[in-house]
Each structure stands twice: as C-alpha cells, then as structure tokens.
Design a protein around this motif. Sequence first.
Motif, mmCIF file in Angstrom:
data_model
loop_
_atom_site.group_PDB
_atom_site.id
_atom_site.type_symbol
_atom_site.label_atom_id
_atom_site.label_comp_id
_atom_site.label_asym_id
_atom_site.label_seq_id
_atom_site.Cartn_x
_atom_site.Cartn_y
_atom_site.Cartn_z
ATOM 1 N N ARG A 9 0.836 -1.205 0.000
ATOM 2 C CA ARG A 9 0.000 0.000 0.000
ATOM 3 C C ARG A 9 0.870 1.253 0.000
ATOM 4 N NH1 ARG A 9 -5.492 0.736 1.315
ATOM 5 N NH2 ARG A 9 -5.581 -1.385 2.115
ATOM 6 N N ILE A 10 0.418 2.240 -0.749
ATOM 7 C CA ILE A 10 1.049 3.560 -0.772
ATOM 8 C C ILE A 10 0.494 4.398 0.373
ATOM 9 C CG2 ILE A 10 1.039 5.763 -2.036
ATOM 10 C CD1 ILE A 10 1.223 4.146 -4.633
ATOM 11 N N ALA A 11 1.375 5.157 1.030
ATOM 12 C CA ALA A 11 0.960 6.205 1.958
ATOM 13 C C ALA A 11 1.554 7.505 1.428
ATOM 14 C CB ALA A 11 1.443 5.909 3.372
ATOM 15 N N TYR A 12 0.720 8.356 0.857
ATOM 16 C CA TYR A 12 1.217 9.570 0.186
ATOM 17 C C TYR A 12 1.738 10.575 1.197
ATOM 18 C CZ TYR A 12 1.237 14.011 -2.296
ATOM 19 O OH TYR A 12 1.606 15.232 -2.803
ATOM 20 N N SER A 13 2.945 11.087 0.923
ATOM 21 C CA SER A 13 3.608 12.061 1.790
ATOM 22 C C SER A 13 2.993 13.444 1.600
ATOM 23 C CB SER A 13 5.112 12.091 1.465
ATOM 24 O OG SER A 13 5.733 13.211 2.060
ATOM 25 N N PHE A 14 2.158 13.857 2.540
ATOM 26 C CA PHE A 14 1.493 15.153 2.443
ATOM 27 C C PHE A 14 2.485 16.310 2.377
ATOM 28 C CE2 PHE A 14 -3.244 15.070 3.710
ATOM 29 C CZ PHE A 14 -3.442 13.882 3.039
ATOM 30 N N LYS A 15 3.581 16.226 3.134
ATOM 31 C CA LYS A 15 4.492 17.368 3.213
ATOM 32 C C LYS A 15 5.088 17.719 1.850
ATOM 33 C CE LYS A 15 8.517 14.549 4.568
ATOM 34 N NZ LYS A 15 7.755 13.272 4.665
ATOM 35 N N THR A 16 5.178 16.737 0.954
ATOM 36 C CA THR A 16 5.768 16.974 -0.359
ATOM 37 C C THR A 16 4.946 17.954 -1.165
ATOM 38 O OG1 THR A 16 6.580 14.706 -0.301
ATOM 39 C CG2 THR A 16 6.653 15.836 -2.419
ATOM 40 N N ASN A 17 3.643 17.794 -1.094
ATOM 41 C CA ASN A 17 2.727 18.736 -1.736
ATOM 42 C C ASN A 17 1.344 18.502 -1.145
ATOM 43 O OD1 ASN A 17 1.066 20.314 -3.469
ATOM 44 N ND2 ASN A 17 2.604 20.156 -5.082
ATOM 45 N N TYR A 18 0.962 19.357 -0.207
ATOM 46 C CA TYR A 18 -0.303 19.135 0.498
ATOM 47 C C TYR A 18 -1.476 19.907 -0.123
ATOM 48 C CZ TYR A 18 1.427 23.287 3.046
ATOM 49 O OH TYR A 18 1.955 24.508 3.386
ATOM 50 N N ALA A 19 -1.382 20.240 -1.396
ATOM 51 C CA ALA A 19 -2.553 20.817 -2.063
ATOM 52 C C ALA A 19 -3.723 19.855 -1.873
ATOM 53 C CB ALA A 19 -2.272 21.031 -3.547
ATOM 54 N N PRO A 20 -4.823 20.300 -1.283
ATOM 55 C CA PRO A 20 -5.921 19.368 -0.986
ATOM 56 C C PRO A 20 -6.411 18.579 -2.187
ATOM 57 C CG PRO A 20 -6.242 21.410 0.206
ATOM 58 C CD PRO A 20 -5.071 21.636 -0.701
ATOM 59 N N TYR A 21 -6.421 19.190 -3.361
ATOM 60 C CA TYR A 21 -6.889 18.473 -4.549
ATOM 61 C C TYR A 21 -5.995 17.271 -4.826
ATOM 62 C CZ TYR A 21 -8.851 17.719 -9.205
ATOM 63 O OH TYR A 21 -9.475 17.172 -10.298
ATOM 64 N N ILE A 22 -4.679 17.442 -4.669
ATOM 65 C CA ILE A 22 -3.752 16.334 -4.902
ATOM 66 C C ILE A 22 -3.939 15.261 -3.835
ATOM 67 C CG2 ILE A 22 -1.305 15.682 -4.984
ATOM 68 C CD1 ILE A 22 -0.731 18.442 -6.184
ATOM 69 N N CYS A 23 -4.081 15.694 -2.590
ATOM 70 C CA CYS A 23 -4.264 14.727 -1.498
ATOM 71 C C CYS A 23 -5.570 13.952 -1.667
ATOM 72 C CB CYS A 23 -4.244 15.446 -0.154
ATOM 73 S SG CYS A 23 -2.654 16.233 0.233
ATOM 74 N N LYS A 24 -6.601 14.606 -2.159
ATOM 75 C CA LYS A 24 -7.865 13.907 -2.424
ATOM 76 C C LYS A 24 -7.712 12.936 -3.589
ATOM 77 C CE LYS A 24 -11.644 16.381 -2.527
ATOM 78 N NZ LYS A 24 -12.554 17.527 -2.818
ATOM 79 N N THR A 25 -6.892 13.295 -4.553
ATOM 80 C CA THR A 25 -6.704 12.431 -5.721
ATOM 81 C C THR A 25 -6.105 11.093 -5.333
ATOM 82 O OG1 THR A 25 -6.455 14.351 -7.193
ATOM 83 C CG2 THR A 25 -5.582 12.269 -7.984
ATOM 84 N N VAL A 26 -5.189 11.066 -4.360
ATOM 85 C CA VAL A 26 -4.553 9.790 -3.995
ATOM 86 C C VAL A 26 -5.562 8.832 -3.362
ATOM 87 C CG1 VAL A 26 -2.291 10.864 -3.699
ATOM 88 C CG2 VAL A 26 -3.753 10.549 -1.703
ATOM 89 N N ARG A 27 -6.654 9.359 -2.847
ATOM 90 C CA ARG A 27 -7.680 8.476 -2.287
ATOM 91 C C ARG A 27 -8.334 7.610 -3.364
ATOM 92 N NH1 ARG A 27 -11.808 9.505 1.960
ATOM 93 N NH2 ARG A 27 -11.041 7.445 2.539
ATOM 94 N N LYS A 28 -8.233 8.049 -4.628
ATOM 95 C CA LYS A 28 -8.827 7.271 -5.713
ATOM 96 C C LYS A 28 -8.138 5.922 -5.889
ATOM 97 C CE LYS A 28 -10.420 11.276 -8.402
ATOM 98 N NZ LYS A 28 -10.396 11.967 -9.722
ATOM 99 N N ILE A 29 -6.903 5.805 -5.435
ATOM 100 C CA ILE A 29 -6.192 4.527 -5.544
ATOM 101 C C ILE A 29 -6.118 3.830 -4.189
ATOM 102 C CG2 ILE A 29 -4.833 5.236 -7.551
ATOM 103 C CD1 ILE A 29 -2.470 5.641 -5.570
ATOM 104 N N GLY A 30 -6.838 4.344 -3.207
ATOM 105 C CA GLY A 30 -6.862 3.694 -1.909
ATOM 106 C C GLY A 30 -5.615 3.916 -1.077
ATOM 107 N N ALA A 31 -4.884 4.983 -1.349
ATOM 108 C CA ALA A 31 -3.662 5.253 -0.600
ATOM 109 C C ALA A 31 -3.973 5.786 0.792
ATOM 110 C CB ALA A 31 -2.792 6.264 -1.350
ATOM 111 N N TYR A 32 -3.034 5.561 1.704
ATOM 112 C CA TYR A 32 -3.083 6.161 3.029
ATOM 113 C C TYR A 32 -2.543 7.588 2.956
ATOM 114 C CZ TYR A 32 -3.786 1.557 5.292
ATOM 115 O OH TYR A 32 -4.267 0.345 5.704
ATOM 116 N N ALA A 33 -2.748 8.334 4.030
ATOM 117 C CA ALA A 33 -2.152 9.659 4.197
ATOM 118 C C ALA A 33 -0.963 9.539 5.149
ATOM 119 C CB ALA A 33 -3.175 10.640 4.755
#
Length: 403
Positions: free
Chosen positions: A46-70
Amino acid sequence: MCYTKESLDALTGRFGCPVYVFEETAFLNNARSLEGAMRTYYEKYRIAYSFKTNYAPYICKTVRKIGAYAEVVSGMEYDLAKRIGFPDEEIIFNGPCKGAAGDRAFLNGAMVHADSLDELARLCDLAKMREERQFRIGLRVNIDVGQGFVSRFGMDEEELSQAFQMVSAVPNLNVSGLHCHISRCRSKAAWQRRMETMLVLADRFFDKAPAYIDLGSGMFGSMDPAFAAQFDHAPSYEDYAGVTAALMAEHYPGKDAPWLITEPGTTLVSRFVDCISSVQAIKTARGHSFAVLDTGVHMLGETCTLKQLPVRVVPCGNPQHQFDAVDLTGYTCLEQDVVYKDFSGKLAVGDYVVFGNVGGYSNVLKPPFILPNCAMIAHTESDEYVLVKRAETGEDLLQTYIF
C-alpha cells in the motif's frame, strides 16, 4: 502536456501568471504503475502519500482514488487529512516533533510512529490513563543503508530494545510495526539494504510477523528523459520492487503476512506539476546574459538549484534572440535566485517558460517573501482546467500581523 501560445494565453488569462498546473490523469497512472510493480511480487502493498511533499488538498484527495493512506508529519497535515476524509485508520503520523496533535492522533487510532524514547514514554502514559482501551503504536528505527551520514531520525537497535521493553510494560499497548526513512539515498542497493535490515529487526523483536513494515520514501520516480539523464542511474519501479516486495514475499509466504508500505512524495507528484512563467526582461551585465522571470527558486523547489529542470519555451510572438548561455533568474532580490544556469536557445521578452518536475517541495515551501504565492490549477481526468488554489494576495500574508 503540450502547450501552445494560444493555450497558455487562455490559461494565464483565466488564472494569472505564473501558475502551477497539476496533471491528474498522468499522476494517477504513475501511482498505479508503482502499485502494479510492487504487487507483482507482493499483493499486500500500500502507498501512503507524503502530504508534506505537496499538500494541495486536490492532490491529497486524488490519492484516495487509488486507496492510498495519508502520511503526515504535523497537526496541520493531520487535520487536513481528516478534513479530506481519511479515517484515522488510514493515517500514518511521522515526524520528530508531533506535539499535541500527535497525542490526539494516537488517541483517535491513527498509526503514530514514535521517533524517540521520550515521545514513546509520553504515549505509554496516555495509554496507561485509558486502561479500558487497546492502543497500537509503530516505532521508527534508525538504520545505516550506506547513506554516508548518521540520520537524526528514529531509534537505533539499542534504543529499540528499550522501546519494546517500555511497551511490554503497558498491557493495553502493542507495537504493530516498524518504520524507517533515509533521505537522499535512492539507489537500488540502498533499498535492498533497507528491506533486509527491516526484516532482520522484525524477526528479532516480534514473536510473529508484525502487522506491517513501512520503508518510508526516497525512490526515483517517473522523469522526463533529459532530466533523468542528469542522474547516474535512476532505478525503475520494477527495480525497486525486485529488492523490496520480492524479499517480503520470500520472507513472509503465509496468509498472515504483514503489509508492506512505502511513503512516496516526490516519486509520485514531482513530474506531474508544471510551473508556467514568463520572461519579464533580458539584460547583459559584464558580458553575461540574464533573463528575468516572474517565478523563482522558492516557487520551483530545491531541485532547480541542484539539477536543470525540464524547461520549454513557448514564443509569444516578439522577435527572439539566440543565446548560448543565458541565466534564467527569478523575481527576488537574491543573487542566488537562479532557476536555470546557462540556458541555450531562443528567447524574447514575453515568452512563456514552462518548468516541469516542480510538484515536490515547491508551492508548500514558497515563503511569504517579496510576493505571495501564485494560483494552482488541475488538468482533470475529464480534460477540464479547474482552480484548486487561488492566487494569494498581500492581505492574505499580512492578516496575522497586528497593525
């Protein structure tokens, strides 16, 4: 993205210049490529997307489409993950200085990785005060994978032994997994040592398989060929999978195998954000040419000071001149604000200059220095351009000051 003068005129007319452009479809395809490579060897990845790299909410919401963690490292990022819709069970809280937010996340059921014995002692006390509940925790380990420096993060093997002893004294607390992260160490060999070391530690400290092993981040990602050529060797996702996921599959062949987690940030997002800027002036001083842009090093990220970013010039229609070595410089009053040294090509005032590979540590690191930050737009899966962050104003930056 293939830009034309007409398309850039339309985008900057709507959203201003400079402006960041996030490519949603390509970003998702890249994330799925990483997942696919790892799951070829080991399904429980499983991927856990690193928010600190780019925490633009739209990008963070996009990673949820693949079931990634935060994967978050601060109270601000934790609150953002919750606001976007990540349940605590899908949030990993890292970092050396979590503060009260880390305690709150721990009590809410997020996976908190203790970075030190002092932090762990505080979390043990929190668990003891709520003996009617069961809690879990992860431990961040400090390992050597040949990085050439001693990392300041995590606990070495001696402290790790103490950490397990501390947790064993708290009946309603257990260690679910181990986490590591080593910056600036992206080679295939380093990732193999990372995996091998974590497996040895898991065997030593767990009576049975842990719930997960988290290898952190630090992989090369998808890059433009000219940019990739500036690195000695950039392993592919398949290369990384062969020395991590394959070893996990060999080590844990049973049905109770742990999850394998990585925390990509730049790996996922860097290539898929562009910065559209424009040439404001061109001048020559002491025989050296400079082109002044309306962007700068703070907007493009540290990478532009280490390598030459992918760059495209889109003519505006003014007469261009050929330059063999012109420095592309930013809008600030800092001598070091050079975003591309010795650019060779045709250039004119008013031309658009599009920088690629600026998705990581760019808009999130832009300080309130001289100018506010620009807008960000997303090129969506439905082939539309939507505003995902408006341009900041001077009033935005000054509203916390007392006049």
